[in-house]
Design a protein around this motif. Sequence first.
Motif, PDB file in Angstrom:
ATOM      1  N   VAL A  26       0.839  -1.203   0.000  1.00 53.71           N
ATOM      2  CA  VAL A  26       0.000   0.000   0.000  1.00 53.71           C
ATOM      3  C   VAL A  26       0.869   1.246   0.000  1.00 53.71           C
ATOM      4  O   VAL A  26       0.608   2.211  -0.739  1.00 53.71           O
ATOM      5  N   TRP A  27       1.889   1.254   0.831  1.00 58.82           N
ATOM      6  CA  TRP A  27       2.821   2.398   0.882  1.00 58.82           C
ATOM      7  C   TRP A  27       3.438   2.663  -0.482  1.00 58.82           C
ATOM      8  O   TRP A  27       3.512   3.812  -0.931  1.00 58.82           O
TER       9      TRP A  27
ATOM     10  N   SER B 282      -9.055  -2.263   5.558  1.00 54.50           N
ATOM     11  CA  SER B 282     -10.194  -1.367   5.406  1.00 54.50           C
ATOM     12  C   SER B 282      -9.675   0.056   5.215  1.00 54.50           C
ATOM     13  O   SER B 282      -8.521   0.362   5.554  1.00 54.50           O
ATOM     14  N   SER B 283     -10.526   0.929   4.697  1.00 53.26           N
ATOM     15  CA  SER B 283     -10.081   2.299   4.457  1.00 53.26           C
ATOM     16  C   SER B 283     -11.249   3.272   4.503  1.00 53.26           C
ATOM     17  O   SER B 283     -12.412   2.892   4.319  1.00 53.26           O
ATOM     18  N   VAL B 284     -10.933   4.530   4.755  1.00 50.38           N
ATOM     19  CA  VAL B 284     -11.889   5.633   4.704  1.00 50.38           C
ATOM     20  C   VAL B 284     -11.297   6.670   3.750  1.00 50.38           C
ATOM     21  O   VAL B 284     -10.143   7.076   3.900  1.00 50.38           O
ATOM     22  N   PHE B 285     -12.074   7.109   2.790  1.00 53.37           N
ATOM     23  CA  PHE B 285     -11.622   8.039   1.766  1.00 53.37           C
ATOM     24  C   PHE B 285     -12.442   9.321   1.887  1.00 53.37           C
ATOM     25  O   PHE B 285     -13.648   9.294   1.705  1.00 53.37           O
TER      26      PHE B 285
ATOM     27  N   GLU C  89      -8.924  -0.458  -3.371  1.00 49.42           N
ATOM     28  CA  GLU C  89      -9.182  -1.821  -3.817  1.00 49.42           C
ATOM     29  C   GLU C  89      -8.054  -2.747  -3.368  1.00 49.42           C
ATOM     30  O   GLU C  89      -8.299  -3.881  -2.945  1.00 49.42           O
ATOM     31  N   LYS C  90      -6.823  -2.236  -3.452  1.00 50.51           N
ATOM     32  CA  LYS C  90      -5.667  -3.013  -3.008  1.00 50.51           C
ATOM     33  C   LYS C  90      -5.749  -3.304  -1.513  1.00 50.51           C
ATOM     34  O   LYS C  90      -5.477  -4.420  -1.065  1.00 50.51           O
TER      35      LYS C  90
END
Length: 210
Positions: free
Chosen positions: A53-54, A95-98, A87-88
């Motif tokens: 991700v980084w 999990s993520s927050v955008f 998606e990655k």
Amino acid sequence: MDCGTVRAGSVPDKPDNLSGMATTRRTKAPAKGAWLLLIYKVPSDSSRARVAVWRELKRLGGFYVQQAVCVLPDRDELRTGMEKVREKVAELGGSSVFLTLTDVDDDAREQFVEGFRTQSAKEYAEIVEECDTKFVKEIEFERFRENYTFEEAEEIRQDLEKLRRWLAKVEGRDWMDAEGKDLARTKVADCERLLEEFEADVYDRTEGKV
């Protein structure tokens, strides 16, 4: 979680790691604009996931406000890139927050702008160092051992193309006009001139004598 919009006063608190952040110059931040903020979490036992991700976010030119919190200017291509990173993250079991940040205060904006400038300036400096300590030295070494061959010239030209692509990528994500761009361009141009001179000598010592 779906992408949201955050207005003034919703920017995360200033992280400790920014208080001592080195800057290349102190200039007023550009006119107000929106920012993209990604907050993500990946399995803590997977260093591969964290690095993956980084790597993707750094390719986009993302600036890390703090660990697992990355910001980018609000641009269509960067928004698309952020969605792909999400998606990655999901594929890796995270999990993520955008969020879209609008009307951020001047202090937060200055942190973002100076963070991006420092980041790009460092990349320009790395290109300059690569030119001075590797490319130029390589040609000097080949001249020293009189290795005037087409194969060697071709290998060095490939190195030049790598420098050009690298510079183009850095310029492409230098949205805040960081210091060092002109010097990096000059150094890459100097490398091209040195290579052309070396290629001319290769020709004179080989085909030019036929």
